[in-house]
Design an enzyme around this catalytic site. Structure first.
Site, short mmCIF file in Angstrom:
data_model
loop_
_atom_site.label_atom_id
_atom_site.label_comp_id
_atom_site.label_asym_id
_atom_site.label_seq_id
_atom_site.Cartn_x
_atom_site.Cartn_y
_atom_site.Cartn_z
N GLY A 170 9.46 12.70 10.85
CA GLY A 170 8.18 12.64 11.50
C GLY A 170 8.17 11.18 12.20
CB ILE B 128 4.91 6.60 10.50
CG1 ILE B 128 3.79 6.70 11.46
CG2 ILE B 128 5.14 5.38 9.71
CD1 ILE B 128 2.37 6.52 10.87
CG ASN C 15 4.26 17.09 13.94
OD1 ASN C 15 4.29 17.53 15.09
ND2 ASN C 15 3.01 16.48 13.48
CG PHE D 212 6.08 8.94 6.07
CD1 PHE D 212 5.05 8.06 6.39
CD2 PHE D 212 7.27 8.74 5.41
CE1 PHE D 212 5.72 6.86 6.65
CE2 PHE D 212 7.70 7.16 5.54
CZ PHE D 212 6.65 6.31 6.15
CE LYS E 292 1.08 13.29 13.78
NZ LYS E 292 2.01 11.83 14.12
CB SER F 80 -5.75 7.21 7.78
OG SER F 80 -6.48 7.15 8.90
CE1 TYR G 189 -4.40 12.79 8.68
CE2 TYR G 189 -6.13 11.62 9.64
CZ TYR G 189 -4.65 11.76 9.20
OH TYR G 189 -4.00 10.60 9.08
CE LYS H 246 -2.87 11.09 5.68
NZ LYS H 246 -1.52 11.16 5.20
CG PHE I 28 -6.03 -0.33 11.40
CD1 PHE I 28 -6.01 -0.60 9.88
CD2 PHE I 28 -7.41 -0.45 11.67
CE1 PHE I 28 -6.77 -0.84 8.91
CE2 PHE I 28 -8.32 -0.86 10.60
CZ PHE I 28 -8.03 -1.05 9.50
CG ASN I 29 -5.87 3.61 16.04
OD1 ASN I 29 -6.33 3.28 14.98
ND2 ASN I 29 -5.96 4.61 16.81
#
Ligand code: UD1
Length: 340
Positions: free
Chosen positions: A10, A12, A35, A80, A84, A124, A149, A153, A177-178
Site C-alpha cells: 500500500g 505508506i 488497494n 498497515f 481507509k 491516525s 474508519y 483506529k 497527520f496527513n
C-alpha cells in the site's frame, strides 16, 4: 530476523518496506492487493535491489497467516493493512470493523501464542478529533472519531494497549497527520483508486486534467484564509519514522509492557489554499478550483507537536511542502506514461 509488514504494498506500507530493506531488515509482506498492484512489488525490488517475501492473501484468513509465522522467524510487525476510505466506512460499517479489527486480532493471536513482541500500529490523528488546543501532542485528550474508519483506529489502539499490558509486550502506536508525496525514484506512490477523497491526490489529478476542478470544501472556517488547516507530512519521512520506532522497540530489553505513542507530522499547518498555491508554484501548473460547502465531518485545524518523536526517536520530518508536492507531480507523470 524478519519483520512482517501487512499492507506492505500500500501507500505508506510500500515506502516503509523500502526504508526497512535499506536498513537491512528482512521483510515479509502480506497484502491482499485490495488497494495496490503487483507492479509496486517489482518497483520496490528495483529501488532497493532486494526482494521482500510476498504473500497475497487476506489477513482474515488465520490459517494462512499461521503458515507465514511457521515459515519465517518473525521478530516484529508493522501493521498497515486496513480499509481507509472515510465515506465508505460510513456506508459499510460492519465490513470496516471486520476487515480492520479481525485482521489485527489474527496477528495478535499469533504474537500472543508465539511470545512475540515489537508491534507497530498505523494510527491516525483522527483519534484526537477537533482538539481544543494546537499543536496536538500525545497527551491531547482523545475524542471518539465520527467515522467508522476513525473508530477502527481508536479501537485498534485500545486492543494493542491491552495486549501489551496483559502479556508484557512492546508496542508502538504511530499517529499520522496527513501523508503526501511519492518516493524520489518516482516508482512508488499513492495509487489512484476511483475518485480521490484526500486533498493532494485530488489536486494532482486536477492538475493533470483527469478532474475538471478541485472542490475546496469550505472557506468559512475560522482560519486566516477561511480554509481548513492540516499538517502535511512527506511519506518518505513518515516511512523513516517507522524504522526508528521499530529500532527503539527492539533495543528496549527491559522486561514489562512498553506502549510508545508518537505523533508524526511536520509541526506546521497549511491551509487548503496554501497547498493549492504551493503545488502550482512547485510544479508550474494550474489547479482550477471552486469553493464549495464544508464537507461533513471535517475539522477546522490539526497540526502536530512532534517534540516527542524528535526527543525519543531522533526523528523529524526533513522535506518541505513544496519538495513533497514536486514528487506528487512526478509520480502523476509516471502514472500517465503507463496509463495507470
Ligand atoms: C482524512 C480523513 C481522516 C484520515 C485521513 C487520511 C475525513 C473527514 N478525514 O483526513 O480520517 O485519517 O484523511 O489521510 O475524511 N479537501 C478539499 N477538497 C478535496 C479534498 C479535501 O478541500 O477534494 C480539504 C478537506 O476539507 C480538508 C483538507 O483538504 O480540510 C484535507 O483533506 P483530506 O486530505 O481528505 O484529509 P483529512 O480530512 O485531514
Amino acid at each position: 530476523m524478519a519483520i512482517l509488514v501487512t499492507g506492505g504494498l500500500g501507500y505508506i506500507g510500500s515506502h516503509t518496506v523500502v526504508e526497512l530493506l535499506n536498513n537491512n531488515f528482512e521483510v515479509v509482506i502480506v497484502d491482499d492487493l485490495s488497494n495496490s498492484e503487483k507492479f509496486i512489488l517489482k518497483n520496490i525490488e528495483n529501488i532497493t535491489g532486494r526482494k521482500p517475501v510476498f504473500y497475497p492473501f487476506d489477513l482474515k484468513r488465520r490459517e494462512l497467516l499461521t503458515q507465514v509465522f511457521d515459515a519465517h522467524s518473525i521478530d516484529g510487525c508493522i501493521n498497515f493493512a486496513a480499509s481507509k476510505a472515510v465515506g465508505e466506512s460510513q456506508i459499510k460499517p460492519v465490513d470496516y470493523y471486520e476487515n480492520n479489527l479481525f485482521s489485527l486480532i489474527n496477528i495478535l493471536q499469533e504474537f500472543k501464542e508465539r511470545g512475540l513482541s515489537n508491534f507497530i500500529f498505523s494510527s491516525s490523528c483522527t483519534v484526537y478529533g477537533q482538539a481544543d488546543t494546537m499543536p496536538i501532542d500525545e497527551n491531547t485528550p482523545l475524542k471518539m472519531p465520527e467515522s467508522v474508519y476513525g473508530k477502527t483506529k481508536q479501537m485498534g489502539e485500545e486492543i494493542l494497549a491491552d495486549f501489551a499490558k496483559a502479556y508484557q509486550r512492546k508496542i508502538c502506536l504511530l499517529r499520522y497527520f496527513n501523508p503526501i508525496g511519492a518516493h524520489p525514484s518516482f516508482k512508488i506512490g499513492e495509487l489512484p483508486m476511483g475518485i480521490p477523497n484526500n486533498l493532494v491526490p485530488y489536486v494532482m489529478q486536477t492538475a493533470a486534467g483527469i478532474r475538471e476542478k478541485l472542490n475546496v470544501w469550505g472557506n468559512d472556517y475560522p482560519t486566516p484564509d477561511g480554509t481548513a488547516i492540516r499538517d502535511y507530512i512527506y511519506v518518505v519521512d513518515l516511512a523513516k519514522a517507522h524504522v526508528a520506532a521499530l529500532q527503539k522497540l527492539m533495543q528496549d530489553t527491559a522486561d514489562g509492557a512498553v506502549i510508545d505513542i508518537y505523533n508524526l507530522g511536520t509541526g506546521k499547518g497549511s491551509s487548503v489554499l496554501e497547498v493549492i498555491k504551493a503545488f502550482e508554484v512547485a510544479n508550474n501548473v494550474e489547479v482550477p478550483y471552486q469553493i464549495c460547502e464544508r464537507r461533513e465531518g471535517d475539522i477546522t485545524i490539526a497540526y502536530a507537536n512532534v517534540d516527542k518523536a524528535e526527543r525519543e526517536l531522533g526523528w523529524k520530518s526533513e522535506t518541505s511542502l513544496e519538495e513533497s508536492l514536486k514528487t506528487v507531480w512526478e509520480w502523476q507523470k509516471y502514472l500517465n506514461a503507463r496509463n495507470i
